[in-house]
Design a protein around this motif. Structure first.
Motif, short mmCIF file in Angstrom:
data_model
loop_
_atom_site.label_atom_id
_atom_site.label_comp_id
_atom_site.label_asym_id
_atom_site.label_seq_id
_atom_site.Cartn_x
_atom_site.Cartn_y
_atom_site.Cartn_z
N UNK A 119 4.03 0.41 1.92
CA UNK A 119 2.71 1.62 1.94
C UNK A 119 3.01 2.20 0.74
N UNK A 120 1.71 2.50 0.24
CA UNK A 120 1.60 3.24 -1.09
C UNK A 120 1.61 2.61 -2.60
N UNK A 121 2.10 1.43 -2.43
CA UNK A 121 2.10 0.76 -3.63
C UNK A 121 0.65 0.42 -4.06
N UNK A 122 0.31 0.55 -5.43
CA UNK A 122 -0.89 0.44 -5.96
C UNK A 122 -0.84 0.00 -7.27
N UNK A 123 -2.06 -0.10 -7.81
CA UNK A 123 -2.42 -0.83 -8.87
C UNK A 123 -2.26 0.27 -10.21
N UNK A 124 -2.58 1.65 -9.66
CA UNK A 124 -2.68 2.48 -10.67
C UNK A 124 -1.57 2.92 -11.42
N UNK A 127 1.26 0.70 -10.85
CA UNK A 127 1.83 -0.71 -11.04
C UNK A 127 2.81 -1.06 -10.15
N UNK A 128 2.91 -0.03 -8.94
CA UNK A 128 4.02 -0.30 -8.15
C UNK A 128 3.66 -1.79 -7.15
N UNK A 129 2.33 -2.23 -7.35
CA UNK A 129 1.80 -3.50 -6.43
C UNK A 129 2.41 -4.71 -7.11
N UNK A 130 2.96 -4.63 -8.38
CA UNK A 130 3.43 -5.65 -8.96
C UNK A 130 4.82 -6.33 -8.39
N UNK A 163 0.75 -19.42 -9.71
CA UNK A 163 1.03 -18.02 -9.75
C UNK A 163 -0.29 -16.98 -10.00
N UNK A 164 -0.29 -15.90 -9.51
CA UNK A 164 -1.41 -15.01 -9.84
C UNK A 164 -1.15 -13.92 -10.72
N UNK A 165 -2.12 -13.18 -11.26
CA UNK A 165 -1.93 -12.08 -12.23
C UNK A 165 -1.93 -11.00 -11.60
N UNK A 166 -1.59 -9.78 -12.37
CA UNK A 166 -1.63 -8.48 -11.49
C UNK A 166 -3.04 -7.93 -11.26
N UNK A 167 -4.08 -8.60 -12.27
CA UNK A 167 -5.30 -7.95 -11.76
C UNK A 167 -6.23 -8.86 -10.81
N UNK A 215 -6.26 -2.84 -0.27
CA UNK A 215 -7.27 -1.77 0.09
C UNK A 215 -7.45 -0.59 -0.70
N UNK A 216 -8.45 -0.64 -1.10
CA UNK A 216 -8.79 0.41 -2.39
C UNK A 216 -7.71 0.35 -3.40
N UNK A 217 -7.16 -0.96 -3.84
CA UNK A 217 -6.31 -1.16 -4.80
C UNK A 217 -4.74 -0.68 -4.51
N UNK A 218 -4.61 -0.54 -3.36
CA UNK A 218 -3.34 -0.01 -2.55
C UNK A 218 -2.90 -0.73 -1.35
N UNK A 219 -1.65 -0.43 -0.82
CA UNK A 219 -1.50 -0.86 0.32
C UNK A 219 -1.56 0.39 1.30
N UNK A 220 -2.55 0.32 2.30
CA UNK A 220 -2.82 1.38 3.12
C UNK A 220 -2.77 0.96 4.59
N UNK A 221 -2.90 2.10 5.42
CA UNK A 221 -3.23 1.51 6.96
C UNK A 221 -4.77 1.99 6.84
#
Length: 139
Positions: free
Chosen positions: A18-23, A25-28, A42-46, A132-138
């Motif tokens: 939860x809270x990992x996001x693109x802005x 880079x924690x979603x990486x 493999x997929x890219x970060x974008x 979900x809006x570029x993040x891990x969210x509930x």
């Protein structure tokens, strides 16, 4: 040896991100987990990463026998269908279930997440979703 509770392991893994996001880079770390185990490419970060999130949730606790690994929502749904894992419309969702969303009602899933919990009195589910809006969210 205690058997793995696949549902609780999946929910715990999803919640840990939860809270990992693109802005920031924690979603990486989620993408890297997906990329470490995929045979599909493999997929890219974008890249849209909701299905990769659900796949990574399966990969981390070794739940890939109950949740298929795929980075594409329709591909993941087709794998579930080929496994015969289709719930009826009267099925009551449980934590750890994978849930698909068809935003434009064309029969093709546009997004995927995981049921976090279900309220027994109302039947409403809380989901946890990647991308979900570029993040891990509930939701």
């Amino acid at each position: 040896m205690t058997p793995i509770n696949h549902r609780s392991a999946a929910v715990a893994q999803a919640a840990s991100w939860e809270g990992c996001n693109e802005s920031d880079g924690s979603h990486k770390q989620i993408i890297a987990t997906y990329n470490s185990k995929t045979s599909k490419g493999k997929i890219g970060y974008g890249t849209a990463w909701c299905a990769a999130f659900v796949s990574a949730v399966a990969i981390k606790p070794d739940n890939t026998s109950v949740i298929p690994v795929d980075c594409y929502c329709p591909g993941m749904l087709n794998k579930f269908k080929s496994w015969g894992d289709r719930k009826s419309r009267s099925y009551s969702a449980k934590g750890g279930d994978v849930i698909f969303f068809d935003w434009n009602y064309n029969g093709v899933p546009d997004h995927v997440g995981m049921v976090y919990s279900r309220n027994g009195s109302t039947g409403k589910v809380t989901t946890i979703e990647g991308n979900y809006d570029d993040s891990v969210k509930y939701r």
